[in-house]
Structure formats: structure tokens, C-alpha cells
Design a protein around this motif. Structure first.
Motif, PDB file in Angstrom:
ATOM      1  N   HIS A  61      32.399  25.843  36.576  1.00 57.54           N
ATOM      2  CA  HIS A  61      32.183  25.440  37.971  1.00 57.54           C
ATOM      3  C   HIS A  61      30.906  26.088  38.530  1.00 57.54           C
ATOM      4  CE1 HIS A  61      36.219  23.618  38.443  1.00 57.54           C
ATOM      5  NE2 HIS A  61      36.575  24.521  37.520  1.00 57.54           N
ATOM      6  N   PHE A  62      30.137  25.260  39.261  1.00 54.12           N
ATOM      7  CA  PHE A  62      28.918  25.738  39.903  1.00 54.12           C
ATOM      8  C   PHE A  62      28.847  25.118  41.307  1.00 54.12           C
ATOM      9  CE2 PHE A  62      28.123  26.178  35.434  1.00 54.12           C
ATOM     10  CZ  PHE A  62      27.358  27.326  35.314  1.00 54.12           C
ATOM     11  N   GLN A  63      28.280  25.898  42.227  1.00 54.82           N
ATOM     12  CA  GLN A  63      28.096  25.404  43.609  1.00 54.82           C
ATOM     13  C   GLN A  63      26.627  25.101  43.843  1.00 54.82           C
ATOM     14  OE1 GLN A  63      29.730  27.202  47.547  1.00 54.82           O
ATOM     15  NE2 GLN A  63      27.648  27.992  47.392  1.00 54.82           N
ATOM     16  N   LEU A  64      26.358  23.934  44.464  1.00 52.50           N
ATOM     17  CA  LEU A  64      25.016  23.548  44.896  1.00 52.50           C
ATOM     18  C   LEU A  64      25.037  23.462  46.424  1.00 52.50           C
ATOM     19  CD1 LEU A  64      24.140  20.739  42.334  1.00 52.50           C
ATOM     20  CD2 LEU A  64      23.276  23.061  42.367  1.00 52.50           C
ATOM     21  N   LYS A  65      24.380  24.419  47.064  1.00 53.54           N
ATOM     22  CA  LYS A  65      24.375  24.482  48.524  1.00 53.54           C
ATOM     23  C   LYS A  65      23.094  25.136  48.999  1.00 53.54           C
ATOM     24  CE  LYS A  65      27.150  26.025  52.485  1.00 53.54           C
ATOM     25  NZ  LYS A  65      28.349  26.774  52.918  1.00 53.54           N
ATOM     26  N   ALA A  66      22.511  24.602  50.091  1.00 53.15           N
ATOM     27  CA  ALA A  66      21.263  25.136  50.660  1.00 53.15           C
ATOM     28  C   ALA A  66      20.158  25.180  49.614  1.00 53.15           C
ATOM     29  CB  ALA A  66      21.484  26.528  51.260  1.00 53.15           C
ATOM     30  N   ASN A  67      20.156  24.143  48.725  1.00 55.89           N
ATOM     31  CA  ASN A  67      19.138  24.002  47.668  1.00 55.89           C
ATOM     32  C   ASN A  67      19.188  25.140  46.658  1.00 55.89           C
ATOM     33  OD1 ASN A  67      17.381  23.221  50.539  1.00 55.89           O
ATOM     34  ND2 ASN A  67      17.822  21.634  49.037  1.00 55.89           N
ATOM     35  N   ARG A  68      20.377  25.736  46.485  1.00 60.91           N
ATOM     36  CA  ARG A  68      20.519  26.851  45.550  1.00 60.91           C
ATOM     37  C   ARG A  68      21.741  26.615  44.661  1.00 60.91           C
ATOM     38  NH1 ARG A  68      17.046  30.732  47.652  1.00 60.91           N
ATOM     39  NH2 ARG A  68      17.792  32.340  46.210  1.00 60.91           N
ATOM     40  N   ILE A  69      21.721  27.244  43.478  1.00 60.77           N
ATOM     41  CA  ILE A  69      22.747  27.046  42.454  1.00 60.77           C
ATOM     42  C   ILE A  69      23.365  28.403  42.134  1.00 60.77           C
ATOM     43  CG2 ILE A  69      23.200  26.183  40.127  1.00 60.77           C
ATOM     44  CD1 ILE A  69      20.441  24.721  40.387  1.00 60.77           C
ATOM     45  N   ILE A  70      24.709  28.438  42.053  1.00 54.70           N
ATOM     46  CA  ILE A  70      25.393  29.675  41.684  1.00 54.70           C
ATOM     47  C   ILE A  70      26.651  29.320  40.893  1.00 54.70           C
ATOM     48  CG2 ILE A  70      26.712  29.772  43.848  1.00 54.70           C
ATOM     49  CD1 ILE A  70      26.555  32.831  43.623  1.00 54.70           C
ATOM     50  N   ALA A  71      26.933  30.136  39.895  1.00 53.29           N
ATOM     51  CA  ALA A  71      28.149  29.957  39.095  1.00 53.29           C
ATOM     52  C   ALA A  71      29.360  30.462  39.882  1.00 53.29           C
ATOM     53  CB  ALA A  71      28.027  30.703  37.774  1.00 53.29           C
ATOM     54  N   ILE A  72      30.471  29.724  39.803  1.00 53.55           N
ATOM     55  CA  ILE A  72      31.707  30.106  40.486  1.00 53.55           C
ATOM     56  C   ILE A  72      32.661  30.688  39.428  1.00 53.55           C
ATOM     57  CG2 ILE A  72      33.651  29.317  41.871  1.00 53.55           C
ATOM     58  CD1 ILE A  72      31.924  26.966  42.769  1.00 53.55           C
ATOM     59  N   PRO A  73      33.012  31.953  39.542  1.00 52.72           N
ATOM     60  CA  PRO A  73      33.936  32.557  38.558  1.00 52.72           C
ATOM     61  C   PRO A  73      35.387  32.153  38.838  1.00 52.72           C
ATOM     62  CG  PRO A  73      33.335  34.191  40.198  1.00 52.72           C
ATOM     63  CD  PRO A  73      32.568  32.948  40.549  1.00 52.72           C
ATOM     64  N   LEU A  74      35.655  30.839  38.823  1.00 54.76           N
ATOM     65  CA  LEU A  74      36.954  30.343  39.243  1.00 54.76           C
ATOM     66  C   LEU A  74      38.062  30.759  38.271  1.00 54.76           C
ATOM     67  CD1 LEU A  74      38.395  28.698  41.383  1.00 54.76           C
ATOM     68  CD2 LEU A  74      37.964  26.645  40.034  1.00 54.76           C
ATOM     69  N   ASP A  75      37.771  30.770  36.976  1.00 54.03           N
ATOM     70  CA  ASP A  75      38.793  31.152  36.003  1.00 54.03           C
ATOM     71  C   ASP A  75      39.252  32.588  36.224  1.00 54.03           C
ATOM     72  OD1 ASP A  75      38.636  28.650  34.901  1.00 54.03           O
ATOM     73  OD2 ASP A  75      37.230  29.241  33.305  1.00 54.03           O
ATOM     74  N   ARG A  76      38.325  33.504  36.447  1.00 54.27           N
ATOM     75  CA  ARG A  76      38.705  34.902  36.658  1.00 54.27           C
ATOM     76  C   ARG A  76      39.435  35.075  37.989  1.00 54.27           C
ATOM     77  NH1 ARG A  76      33.616  38.541  36.063  1.00 54.27           N
ATOM     78  NH2 ARG A  76      32.517  36.714  36.896  1.00 54.27           N
ATOM     79  N   LEU A  77      39.030  34.336  39.011  1.00 51.40           N
ATOM     80  CA  LEU A  77      39.713  34.419  40.296  1.00 51.40           C
ATOM     81  C   LEU A  77      41.150  33.884  40.191  1.00 51.40           C
ATOM     82  CD1 LEU A  77      36.853  33.309  42.733  1.00 51.40           C
ATOM     83  CD2 LEU A  77      37.914  35.562  42.619  1.00 51.40           C
ATOM     84  N   VAL A  78      41.337  32.819  39.404  1.00 52.80           N
ATOM     85  CA  VAL A  78      42.682  32.274  39.214  1.00 52.80           C
ATOM     86  C   VAL A  78      43.568  33.271  38.456  1.00 52.80           C
ATOM     87  CG1 VAL A  78      44.006  30.467  38.041  1.00 52.80           C
ATOM     88  CG2 VAL A  78      41.972  29.869  39.372  1.00 52.80           C
ATOM     89  N   GLU A  79      42.988  33.972  37.502  1.00 52.09           N
ATOM     90  CA  GLU A  79      43.765  34.998  36.798  1.00 52.09           C
ATOM     91  C   GLU A  79      44.194  36.099  37.753  1.00 52.09           C
ATOM     92  OE1 GLU A  79      44.966  35.045  33.751  1.00 52.09           O
ATOM     93  OE2 GLU A  79      44.125  33.059  33.381  1.00 52.09           O
ATOM     94  N   ARG A  80      43.299  36.509  38.648  1.00 51.30           N
ATOM     95  CA  ARG A  80      43.667  37.504  39.648  1.00 51.30           C
ATOM     96  C   ARG A  80      44.736  36.962  40.587  1.00 51.30           C
ATOM     97  NH1 ARG A  80      38.545  41.043  41.866  1.00 51.30           N
ATOM     98  NH2 ARG A  80      37.768  41.791  39.856  1.00 51.30           N
ATOM     99  N   LEU A  81      44.623  35.679  40.920  1.00 55.60           N
ATOM    100  CA  LEU A  81      45.620  35.056  41.793  1.00 55.60           C
ATOM    101  C   LEU A  81      47.007  35.157  41.166  1.00 55.60           C
ATOM    102  CD1 LEU A  81      45.247  31.639  43.579  1.00 55.60           C
ATOM    103  CD2 LEU A  81      47.324  32.165  42.321  1.00 55.60           C
ATOM    104  N   LYS A  82      47.117  34.850  39.883  1.00 60.42           N
ATOM    105  CA  LYS A  82      48.417  34.891  39.203  1.00 60.42           C
ATOM    106  C   LYS A  82      49.001  36.305  39.239  1.00 60.42           C
ATOM    107  CE  LYS A  82      47.359  31.059  36.052  1.00 60.42           C
ATOM    108  NZ  LYS A  82      47.130  30.671  34.626  1.00 60.42           N
ATOM    109  N   GLU A  83      48.130  37.291  38.970  1.00 59.68           N
ATOM    110  CA  GLU A  83      48.616  38.673  38.961  1.00 59.68           C
ATOM    111  C   GLU A  83      49.042  39.108  40.364  1.00 59.68           C
ATOM    112  OE1 GLU A  83      45.469  40.976  37.371  1.00 59.68           O
ATOM    113  OE2 GLU A  83      45.561  40.070  35.366  1.00 59.68           O
TER     114      GLU A  83
END
Length: 336
Positions: A170-192
Motif C-alpha cells: 500500500h502507498f499513499q499519493l497525496k499533495a503530489n507526494r508518495i509514501i509507503a503505508i505500513p498497513l501490514d505491521r499496523l494490522v498486526e499491532r491491531l490484532k495484539e
């Protein structure tokens, strides 16, 4: 104005001289008459006129000379009067000629001003026409360039979209900029973290918590308790009710309004984007681009680069002000 004053002064001087000469002649004539009268009176008293003394003869000669001189000066005065009249007429003629010349000069000056204005207007109209011609030539040149441009048809290896299965980056494109979204790691934290928050559902129906930040994002999630209704079981048995815990939704909260890199920075060697992309196998991974309206141009350019690298690409357009979120009931990404 100066010529007029000069003429008036000249006329005044000539008239004064004539008056003086006339007065002198009149005085001489009066003297001659007075002397003649005295001589006659003396002759009447004495009877026969005596012999005139020499001084009387001399006086007669002087009177004759003065009379002749007076007559000569009178003639000179007449000639002066004629000359003055002639000079006045000449002056009037010259004044008329000067007036005609002045009117002619004024007419020429007015004509010159009109010609100058006409010339200026003509030059301005010519400049406007030249500007219009240049504009038309520029538009014509531009249209010719557009006509000669080569139309590039982009053909991707998988034009038909399909639901994403397997690994997803997952990556976000906003304000003409690109950044990787660490969604997998955040979901793992969510489960814990959700396991630790379950006890709170004993007294309420839902619990909301916030995790992070991680990689520029926080994750807010909500878990809910759903009570099960008793239901009939095979063989006539009845299952008692109970409760289950489910994830209701999650939402990503950016820590800043400008996260990541510009497109040029992201595509450069050694960028954060390339480091994050290198974690995914092109043959097994679909790249999902969460894109806001101000970054559609970056989406098209990045999509082309990802296809050239062998990745499938899924686009997730978002309206302004709407955060990235998901839920168990949400749809999956479709990749091309």
C-alpha cells in the motif's frame, strides 16, 4: 505685437516733424507780413517815400530769401506728406502680406498636426496588426507541432482488472507526494492490542483505540461485541446464546499533511519509495495506490513505472478530506 508698436512710433515721429516745419513756415510768413505793414504805414505818414536805407534793402532781400525758403520748405513738407502717405500705404500692404503669410503658416501647421496624428494612428494600427499576425503565426506553429506529435498507445500486460489475492503493498499519493503505508505491521499491532482490550467489552458494546505512530501514520480501530441469538441445532437441540468480538472498522491518521517524496525523488536511485517497493516480489504482489485528486498525474506516471517493473497496480481514488479506512464488509482492491 512688436511690429505694430514699431509702426506706431515711426508714424508719430513723422507727423511731429511735419508739424514743426509747418509752424516755422507760418512764423516766417507772419514776420514778413508784419514788416511789410510797418513799411507801408511809414510811407503813408511821410508822403512820398523817402529813399530806403541800405539796411532796409538788405532786410527786403532777407525777407525775399526767407519767403523763398519758406515756400521751399512748404514744398518739402508736401513731399514729406506724400512720402508719409506712400509709406503708410506700403506698411498696410506689408501688414496684409504678413497676415496672409501668418494665416498660411497656421494652416500649414494645422495640416502638419493632422498629418502627424494620422501618421501616429496609422503606426499604432500597423503595430496592432503585426501583433495579431505574430499571434496567428504562433498558434499556427503550435497547431502544426501538435499535429506532428506521435500518439503513444500504452498497452499494459493485464488490461482486464481482477480482484487482488495474495500480497498487497500500500502507498499513499497525496499533495503530489508518495509514501509507503505500513498497513501490514499496523494490522498486526491491531490484532495484539485488540486481544488486550476485549475485557472492556463486558460493560459496553464497542471499544475504540489508537495505535502508532508508525511510518507516518496512526491507526484508529473499533471492535464491537455482537450477541448471538439461540438457534436450533440438528436433532432438536437448541444452542444457547453467546457473544463474539469483531473488528468494526479501522482508519489511518497521517501525522503530517505532507508525507513522503515527490515523484522525481521517489523514482531516483536509493529513495525511500524504492526501498519499500523492493520488499515486494513483482510476481506475487499487487501495489495499491490510495490516491487523492491533487495527485492523479503522479498516479498515472507511477502506474506506468510499476507496470514496467512487472507489478500489478490497483487504484483507490479518495475524495479530499476522506481518510484511508477499511472494514470486514469493505471491498477488495482490483488490479490491472
Amino acid at each position: 505685437m512688436s511690429k505694430r508698436q514699431h509702426g506706431e512710433i515711426e508714424s508719430f515721429g513723422s507727423d511731429s516733424f511735419t508739424d514743426v516745419v509747418t509752424n516755422m513756415v507760418a512764423i516766417l510768413i507772419i514776420l514778413v507780413l508784419v514788416v511789410g505793414m510797418r513799411i507801408k504805414q511809414g510811407a503813408a505818414v511821410d508822403g512820398d517815400p523817402p529813399a530806403l536805407p541800405a539796411d532796409v534793402e538788405e532786410l527786403k532781400l532777407k525777407i525775399s530769401a526767407l519767403t523763398a525758403d519758406a515756400l521751399r520748405q512748404a514744398g518739402e513738407v508736401d513731399r514729406l506728406r506724400v512720402s508719409i502717405v506712400a509709406r503708410g500705404q506700403e506698411r498696410d500692404r506689408l501688414a496684409q502680406v504678413a497676415a496672409l503669410k501668418r494665416r498660411d503658416l497656421d494652416a500649414r501647421r494645422a495640416q502638419l498636426d493632422a498629418e502627424t496624428r494620422q501618421s501616429f494612428d496609422g503606426q499604432r494600427a500597423l503595430a496592432s496588426l503585426e501583433q495579431q499576425i505574430q499571434q496567428v503565426e504562433a498558434e499556427l506553429s503550435q497547431s502544426q507541432q501538435v499535429t506532428r506529435q506521435t500518439v503513444k498507445i500504452v498497452c499494459y500486460p493485464t488490461p482486464i482488472s481482477k480482484v487482488v489475492e495474495g500480497t498487497e503493498g500500500h502507498f499513499q499519493l497525496k499533495a503530489n507526494r508518495i509514501i509507503a503505508i505500513p498497513l501490514d505491521r499496523l494490522v498486526e499491532r491491531l490484532k495484539e492490542d485488540a486481544r488486550e482490550q476485549v475485557w472492556k467489552l463486558r460493560d459496553r458494546d464497542s471499544v475504540t483505540e489508537v495505535l502508532g505512530p508508525l511510518g507516518g501514520f496512526r491507526l484508529r480501530y473499533t471492535i464491537v461485541r455482537r450477541d448471538l441469538q439461540p438457534r436450533a441445532m440438528p436433532g432438536g437441540a437448541v444452542a444457547t446464546g453467546g457473544s463474539v468480538v469483531q473488528l468494526d472498522e479501522w482508519t489511518l491518521i497521517p501525522t503530517s499533511g505532507q508525507l513522503g517524496e515527490t515523484l522525481d525523488e521517489a523514482l531516483a536511485s536509493g529513495s525511500e519509495f524504492r526501498a519499500a517497493l523492493g520488499q515486494y516480489d513483482p510476481k506475487k504482489t499487487t501495489i495499491t495506490l490510495w490516491t487523492y485528486p491533487d495527485s492523479f498525474a503522479e498516479f498515472r506516471a507511477l502506474k506506468e513505472q510499476l507496470h514496467l517493473a512487472g507489478y500489478l497496480v490497483a487504484g483507490r481514488p479518495l475524495p479530499d478530506g476522506v481518510p484511508i479506512s477499511g472494514s470486514p464488509d469493505g471491498s477488495k482492491s482490483s488490479a490491472q
